[in-house]
Write a protein that holds these residues in place. Structure first.
Motif, short mmCIF file in Angstrom:
data_model
loop_
_atom_site.label_atom_id
_atom_site.label_comp_id
_atom_site.label_asym_id
_atom_site.label_seq_id
_atom_site.Cartn_x
_atom_site.Cartn_y
_atom_site.Cartn_z
N LEU A 1 0.83 -1.19 0.00
CA LEU A 1 0.00 0.00 0.00
C LEU A 1 0.87 1.25 0.00
CD1 LEU A 1 -2.62 -1.10 2.67
CD2 LEU A 1 -2.85 -1.18 0.19
N SER A 2 0.43 2.27 -0.65
CA SER A 2 1.18 3.52 -0.71
C SER A 2 1.12 4.23 0.64
CB SER A 2 0.60 4.44 -1.78
OG SER A 2 1.28 5.67 -1.76
N TYR A 3 2.24 4.84 1.01
CA TYR A 3 2.30 5.59 2.25
C TYR A 3 2.35 7.09 2.00
CZ TYR A 3 2.83 1.21 4.57
OH TYR A 3 2.59 -0.05 5.04
N PHE A 4 2.12 7.50 0.75
CA PHE A 4 2.03 8.92 0.48
C PHE A 4 0.74 9.44 1.09
CE2 PHE A 4 4.72 7.86 -3.32
CZ PHE A 4 5.84 8.51 -2.86
N PRO A 5 0.80 10.54 1.85
CA PRO A 5 -0.42 11.05 2.47
C PRO A 5 -1.38 11.57 1.41
CG PRO A 5 1.38 12.58 2.79
CD PRO A 5 1.96 11.34 2.15
N SER A 6 -2.64 11.44 1.68
CA SER A 6 -3.63 12.01 0.78
C SER A 6 -4.40 13.08 1.53
CB SER A 6 -4.58 10.93 0.27
OG SER A 6 -5.26 10.33 1.35
N GLN A 7 -4.95 14.00 0.80
CA GLN A 7 -5.66 15.11 1.41
C GLN A 7 -7.02 15.22 0.76
OE1 GLN A 7 -3.53 18.79 1.15
NE2 GLN A 7 -5.09 19.95 2.18
N LYS A 8 -8.02 15.49 1.60
CA LYS A 8 -9.37 15.62 1.10
C LYS A 8 -10.02 16.82 1.76
CE LYS A 8 -13.54 12.81 0.67
NZ LYS A 8 -14.14 11.51 1.02
N SER A 9 -10.66 17.68 0.98
CA SER A 9 -11.34 18.85 1.51
C SER A 9 -12.84 18.62 1.41
CB SER A 9 -10.98 20.11 0.72
OG SER A 9 -9.61 20.38 0.88
N ILE A 10 -13.54 18.90 2.51
CA ILE A 10 -14.99 18.77 2.54
C ILE A 10 -15.56 20.06 3.05
CG2 ILE A 10 -16.97 17.54 3.54
CD1 ILE A 10 -15.09 15.12 3.89
N GLU A 11 -16.50 20.64 2.32
CA GLU A 11 -17.17 21.85 2.77
C GLU A 11 -18.60 21.49 3.15
OE1 GLU A 11 -16.87 25.37 0.39
OE2 GLU A 11 -14.87 24.80 -0.32
N ARG A 12 -19.00 21.86 4.39
CA ARG A 12 -20.36 21.60 4.86
C ARG A 12 -20.89 22.81 5.59
NH1 ARG A 12 -19.44 15.80 7.43
NH2 ARG A 12 -19.57 14.59 5.52
N ASP A 13 -22.16 23.00 5.47
CA ASP A 13 -22.83 24.05 6.24
C ASP A 13 -23.19 23.45 7.59
OD1 ASP A 13 -24.30 26.07 7.32
OD2 ASP A 13 -25.83 26.10 5.74
N LEU A 14 -22.54 23.94 8.64
CA LEU A 14 -22.78 23.40 9.98
C LEU A 14 -23.97 24.08 10.67
CD1 LEU A 14 -19.09 23.15 11.23
CD2 LEU A 14 -20.52 21.33 10.27
N GLY A 15 -24.59 25.06 10.01
CA GLY A 15 -25.75 25.70 10.56
C GLY A 15 -25.46 26.71 11.65
N ILE A 16 -24.24 27.18 11.74
CA ILE A 16 -23.88 28.18 12.75
C ILE A 16 -23.20 29.35 12.07
CG2 ILE A 16 -23.72 26.54 14.65
CD1 ILE A 16 -20.74 26.48 14.28
N ASP A 17 -23.23 30.52 12.72
CA ASP A 17 -22.55 31.69 12.15
C ASP A 17 -21.08 31.64 12.47
OD1 ASP A 17 -24.84 32.70 11.06
OD2 ASP A 17 -25.34 33.89 12.85
#
Length: 181
Positions: A165-181
């Motif tokens: 298995l590859s040991y190169f780190p992967s990055q993932k961005s997730i944008e969510r509306d958490l319902g707060i200001d």
């Protein structure tokens, strides 16, 4: 047998999606065999002058080969690590394996199989063929076979195991509306 396409004291094997590569110590060569038919696809001589305990590993484009060989005065034993193109088994690079910063002439011997992982090839060896010396594992760059890091110990060890298995780190961005200001 003693012919180019014959097996004579095979000692190492590597496999990829199309081919099987065999370190064939008795005939001082590497055999390339098709997986689908078992047919001969090529052979290339390696500089063995003794039973080399050849070990192999393959990545996407290259075949890595390590073996023992007698020194020119045949009183000692050296280890060589080679990088070859898988397509035609042509030699790309070759290094003499010794402990870091050592120029001592001694009898060095492989203690297990080589392995590749990401950008590196790992090789395990000892400086005493009778098993009473130091044991080493070297991490080398696949690109030019230069030493990156070395581990040494008086305790016997044989090889590095790799899970593929590859040991190169992967990055993932997730944008969510958490319902707060």
């Amino acid at each position: 047998g003693r012919h180019t396409t014959s097996f004579h004291n095979p000692s190492g094997v590597a496999v990829d999606e199309k081919f099987i590569y065999v370190g064939n110590d008795g005939n001082s060569n590497i055999l390339k065999i098709t997986k689908s038919t078992g047919g001969f696809a090529g052979a290339e001589k390696i500089n063995l002058n003794t039973i080399g305990d050849t070990t192999l590993d393959a990545d996407e484009a290259n075949l890595f080969v390590a073996y023992n060989a007698l020194t020119s005065n045949i009183n000692f034993q050296d280890i060589f690590l080679e990088k070859r193109f898988k397509s035609n088994l042509e030699l790309v690079g070759k290094v003499l394996i010794r402990p870091k910063d050592s120029v001592l002439v001694s009898s060095y011997a492989l203690t297990g199989d080589i392995t590749t992982s990401d950008d590196y090839v790992f090789i395990a060896f000892t400086d005493d063929i009778n098993g009473n010396g130091n044991f080493y594992i070297q991490k080398r760059l696949k690109s030019n076979l230069k030493l990156v890091r070395e581990y040494s110990s008086k305790r016997r060890h044989f090889a590095v195991l790799h899970n593929g298995l590859s040991y190169f780190p992967s990055q993932k961005s997730i944008e969510r509306d958490l319902g707060i200001d």
